[in-house]
Write an enzyme that holds these catalytic residues in place. Structure first.
Site, short mmCIF file in Angstrom:
data_model
loop_
_atom_site.label_atom_id
_atom_site.label_comp_id
_atom_site.label_asym_id
_atom_site.label_seq_id
_atom_site.Cartn_x
_atom_site.Cartn_y
_atom_site.Cartn_z
N ASN A 349 76.32 9.48 -11.47
CA ASN A 349 76.11 7.83 -10.79
C ASN A 349 77.07 7.47 -11.92
OD1 ASN A 349 74.78 5.09 -10.60
ND2 ASN A 349 74.30 6.19 -8.82
N GLY A 392 71.76 4.61 -12.55
CA GLY A 392 73.10 4.60 -13.26
C GLY A 392 73.91 3.29 -13.02
N ARG A 394 76.27 2.67 -10.99
CA ARG A 394 76.77 2.41 -9.55
C ARG A 394 75.38 1.86 -9.14
NH1 ARG A 394 76.26 3.64 -4.00
NH2 ARG A 394 78.23 3.28 -2.88
N CYS A 395 74.08 2.40 -9.41
CA CYS A 395 73.06 1.77 -9.02
C CYS A 395 72.72 0.17 -9.34
CB CYS A 395 71.73 2.42 -9.61
SG CYS A 395 71.66 4.23 -8.76
N MET A 396 73.28 -0.02 -10.62
CA MET A 396 72.92 -1.41 -11.07
C MET A 396 73.98 -2.46 -10.74
SD MET A 396 71.60 -0.88 -15.25
CE MET A 396 73.41 -0.22 -15.44
#
Length: 404
Positions: A349, A392, A394-396
């Site tokens: 990610n 990760g 990208r998620c954040m």
């Protein structure tokens, strides 16, 4: 520019983040499952790590805006604040009218709109309210649970509540009631914020079927990839395809690719098993290479979506739709033990800030070394605490503008 995102890799210009706050401090072991967390991060260190993430983005020319600040700007208008408070209280599912009135009065007492927004995110403990005489059964039920409004610890994963697609958004119906309340902030921002009001919605939070932003990847200007996952239903994907092809104007998307991935927490979203790092490179969890069942959704006749089922490897499907030979960089180098460990810590990610340049977690050192060996520049952020939330870089992050 509002929203402008047609790629996973074009230079990132503006991004939405949420710095973890007191909602993390309101996690307790017995309520982790209810709040969709696996562990309790140390807030002070998580905030330091998040600040390092934001600073790397700024140093690379990215404008960083924060969710609570945008929401606070929206409720500067008293009528909108009143609407927000009533909607928040409705969705907090407070059964007792007396408690609801107390919560309303408590929230109205905040002098700062930013503090008010932060409090709605952090959760409201019963001990913050004046004691009330328990007059009815509903006041007595669930008396041991400490919160009258649950905390929202997953908010620092800004990727999920909505997704930028072209010049529009998918305002998502989240998989769980716990997380669906998170989308109230984006709802008000895209209704009322001067920079974002009027943004077209390709999906809406009151639609029936769940879909989450971690499953939505802008593979190219014309191809959108969506994972059929633990948290995104095939019905939602078909509905968003209908909206793209027939019900909204200005879309350049010609194909929606639906990837059928395992319905487990380890494979929570499509972006936990692969992300694009360059024009022709992806970092992937080796167990997702396939062959996979993939559905190609395209515009048909008479308002119908054409659906073609194919079984292909991940490399084949990505090469076909990007028009080039794609290279897959395996998380952990394909070693079973290393890939399982680094996949758990979101080694696949990454957040691409320009072609061949990504932000990664420090703890995934084997995968990071492989990225460098494959010509990818990495920006490493500390990750001992942020990674405990199972998401990760990208998620954040939610890109709002990338270069065309």
């Amino acid at each position: 520019m509002g929203i402008q995102v047609t790629s996973e890799i074009k230079p990132l210009k503006k991004v939405l983040l949420h710095k973890p706050g007191e909602e993390i401090e309101n996690l307790t072991p017995e309520y982790l499952e209810r709040l969709l967390f696996d562990d309790i991060p140390f807030l002070e260190v998580a905030q330091q790590e998040h600040d390092a993430f934001a600073e790397i983005l700024r140093q690379n020319g990215v404008e960083v805006v924060y969710l609570h600040e945008l929401a606070a700007e929206v409720i500067a208008d008293e009528k909108i604040k009143e609407e927000f408070l009533n909607q928040f209280l409705d969705e907090a599912d407070i059964k007792s009218e007396e408690v609801r009135k107390n919560v309303y009065d408590y929230l109205k007492s905040f002098k700062s709109n930013e503090e008010l927004i932060r409090k709605t995110m952090a959760g409201i403990n019963k001990n913050e309210l004046p004691a009330i005489e328990k007059k009815s059964l509903v006041d007595l039920v669930d008396d041991e649970y400490p919160f009258v409004a649950d905390p929202m610890p997953n908010l620092y994963f800004t990727r999920d509540p909505f997704a930028s697609i072209g010049d529009g958004i998918s305002l998502n119906k989240m998989y769980s009631v716990t997380r669906n309340r998170e989308t109230i902030y984006a709802d008000f921002i895209f209704k009322y914020h001067p920079e974002h009001k009027g943004t077209k919605r390709l999906y809406n939070r009151d639609f029936e079927f769940s879909i989450e932003g971690g499953d939505i990847l802008n593979i190219s200007e014309t191809v959108l990839a969506i994972g059929i996952s633990q948290r995104t239903t095939p019905q939602a994907i078909e509905r968003i395809a209908e909206r793209i092809f027939f019900e909204t104007e200005g879309n350049k998307i010609e194909t929606v690719l639906a990837f059928d991935i395992p319905k487990t927490r380890a494979y929570m979203h499509l972006d936990t098993v692969f992300t694009q790092v360059d024009h022709d490179k992806f970092t992937i969890h080796p167990q997702i290479e396939g062959p996979l069942k993939i559905f190609e959704l395209t515009k048909g006749e008479n308002g119908k979506v054409n659906i073609l089922e194919e079984t292909m490897t991940l490399q084949e499907i990505l090469s076909k739709h990007l028009g080039c030979d794609v290279k897959l960089i395996r998380c952990g180098g394909g070693d079973y033990v290393i890939s399982q460990r680094e996949q758990w810590n979101d080694g696949s990610n990454t957040l691409c800030i320009k072609p061949g340049e990504v932000v990664v977690y420090s703890r995934n050192h084997v995968t990071n070394k492989l990225l460098v060996e494959n010509g990818v520049k990495i920006h490493v952020i500390p990750s001992s605490e942020l990674s405990r939330g199972r998401g990760g870089p990208r998620c954040m992050s939610m890109p709002l503008v990338r270069e065309l």
